[in-house]
Design an enzyme around this catalytic site. Structure first.
Site, mmCIF file in Angstrom:
data_model
loop_
_atom_site.group_PDB
_atom_site.id
_atom_site.type_symbol
_atom_site.label_atom_id
_atom_site.label_comp_id
_atom_site.label_asym_id
_atom_site.label_seq_id
_atom_site.Cartn_x
_atom_site.Cartn_y
_atom_site.Cartn_z
ATOM 1 N N TYR A 84 1.282 -6.371 -17.944
ATOM 2 C CA TYR A 84 -0.111 -5.602 -17.949
ATOM 3 C C TYR A 84 -0.207 -5.004 -16.460
ATOM 4 C CZ TYR A 84 -2.566 -9.136 -15.091
ATOM 5 O OH TYR A 84 -2.950 -9.971 -14.057
ATOM 6 N N LYS B 55 4.373 -9.203 -13.427
ATOM 7 C CA LYS B 55 2.981 -9.029 -13.971
ATOM 8 C C LYS B 55 2.717 -9.273 -15.452
ATOM 9 C CE LYS B 55 -1.343 -6.665 -12.676
ATOM 10 N NZ LYS B 55 -2.205 -7.889 -12.229
HETATM 11 N N1 PMP Z 1 -2.170 -11.582 -7.388
HETATM 12 C C1 PMP Z 1 -2.327 -11.794 -8.741
HETATM 13 C C2 PMP Z 1 -2.018 -13.013 -9.202
HETATM 14 C C3 PMP Z 1 -3.120 -10.761 -9.392
HETATM 15 O O1 PMP Z 1 -3.349 -11.065 -10.585
HETATM 16 C C4 PMP Z 1 -3.432 -9.780 -8.586
HETATM 17 C C5 PMP Z 1 -4.408 -8.478 -9.341
HETATM 18 N N2 PMP Z 1 -3.844 -8.276 -10.640
HETATM 19 C C6 PMP Z 1 -3.325 -9.535 -7.337
HETATM 20 C C7 PMP Z 1 -2.754 -10.611 -6.974
HETATM 21 C C8 PMP Z 1 -3.608 -8.230 -6.526
HETATM 22 O O2 PMP Z 1 -2.872 -6.995 -7.131
HETATM 23 P P1 PMP Z 1 -3.324 -5.729 -7.014
HETATM 24 O O3 PMP Z 1 -3.629 -5.279 -5.858
HETATM 25 O O4 PMP Z 1 -2.095 -4.882 -7.581
HETATM 26 O O5 PMP Z 1 -4.521 -5.713 -7.956
#
Ligand code: PMP
Length: 298
Positions: free
Chosen positions: A33, A148
């Site tokens: 996602y 992700k």
């Molecule tokens: N680490 C994890 C485990 C996350 O789920 C997220 C957010 N999706 C992030 C870091 C931060 O990522 P981003 O800055 O791309 O939202």
């Protein structure tokens, strides 16, 4: 106005949006996602999110569901149909529908789902003025946190523990006592003036898009970024700490496990960084400080 979702090729009212019970996302969490922020109708760092989506899909050998151009069209159309000016868009891709069996199915097509909703970013800015408490918990996730994946159970449990303890986020700690990241955010400390520390990219953490943006902003405003591991002990002794994500931007952390960080108030480096980050958003989206309450006071 009813919310509209995009589900496998069709736009449908959210209340009627459904996927097959044998979707592998539902049965195996076999999918990936992205969440993107939308400011002034502009999807922030869209290409960085789509690059990460491509990479996650590639690592799991899930076929590309749509060409990037088509994906962009669907994202914009989902925002348009939901009349989102400021908000978020959620994109999920699963390996698709097949009779339940662990190996990859021979014939299935990846299923794309998108939803969008409005977010009042002034609330996030208000919260940043106060800062947030975090707690630490053992990191119980798998060894490929760079993907992700929608398999988020350890993250869900960590966040729930944080909420039950009155904290905003849980920082996940590896077997050596080093912080990997938060349950849905990246973790940062400011051990000495002008120096930001965050864990290096690799399989232990998600490569946050916000993290990358903040590294860029930090260098621009003359702060040094050290990508290295840090312990919970070092975090507790730091002048400042903060967390980052698409929906939090840079959020000051004012205590860890109940122990105040620095003065126990948001620090000046975090504030300067957040201000620089919003300047970058203003440049990218054309939004002005008067469009978002609280922004002018940052
Ligand atoms: N680490 C994890 C485990 C996350 O789920 C997220 C957010 N999706 C992030 C870091 C931060 O990522 P981003 O800055 O791309 O939202």
């Amino acid at each position: 106005m009813p919310r509209i979702a995009y589900v496998d090729g069709r736009y449908v009212p959210l209340r009627q949006a459904a996927i097959h019970i044998e979707d592998r996302g539902y049965q195996f969490a076999d999918g990936v996602y992205e969440v993107c922020a939308v400011v002034n109708g502009v999807i922030l760092d869209m290409d960085a999110h789509l690059d990460r989506l491509d990479r996650s899909l590639h690592e799991l050998r899930i076929r590309q569901p749509l060409e990037r151009t088509a994906l962009r069209v669907v994202m914009r159309e989902t925002l348009r149909r939901n009349r989102i000016r400021h908000g978020i868009i959620y994109i999920q891709v699963t390996r698709g529908v097949a009779r339940r069996d662990h190996p990859f199915p021979a014939a299935s097509h990846p299923v794309v789902v998108m939803t969008a909703r409005s977010v009042d970013f002034s609330r996030i800015i208000e919260r940043a003025a106060l800062g947030v408490p975090v707690i630490t918990v053992p990191d119980q996730r798998w060894a490929r946190r760079d993907i992700k994946s929608i398999s988020l159970l350890p993250n869900v449990l960590a966040k729930q523990t944080a909420y039950e303890k009155g904290a905003y986020e849980a920082w996940l700690v590896d077997d050596d006592g080093h912080v990997t990241e938060g349950s849905s955010t990246n973790a940062w400390i400011v051990p000495t003036e002008g120096v930001l520390v965050t864990r290096p990219l690799g399989p232990d953490i998600l490569a946050g898009v916000t993290r990358a943006g903040l590294v860029e902003v930090a260098r621009k405003v003359g702060m040094r970024v050290e990508e290295r591991t840090f312990t919970v002990t070092e975090a507790k002794k730091s002048r400042e700490a903060f967390l980052s994500s698409t929906t939090n931007f840079a959020m000051p952390v004012v205590s860890v496990d109940g122990e105040p960080i620095g003065t126990g108030k948001p620090g000046s480096a975090t504030r300067a960084l957040l201000k620089g980050y919003w300047q970058r958003i203003m440049d990218e989206t054309g939004v002005t400080a008067s469009d978002i309450p609280g922004l002018a006071k940052l």
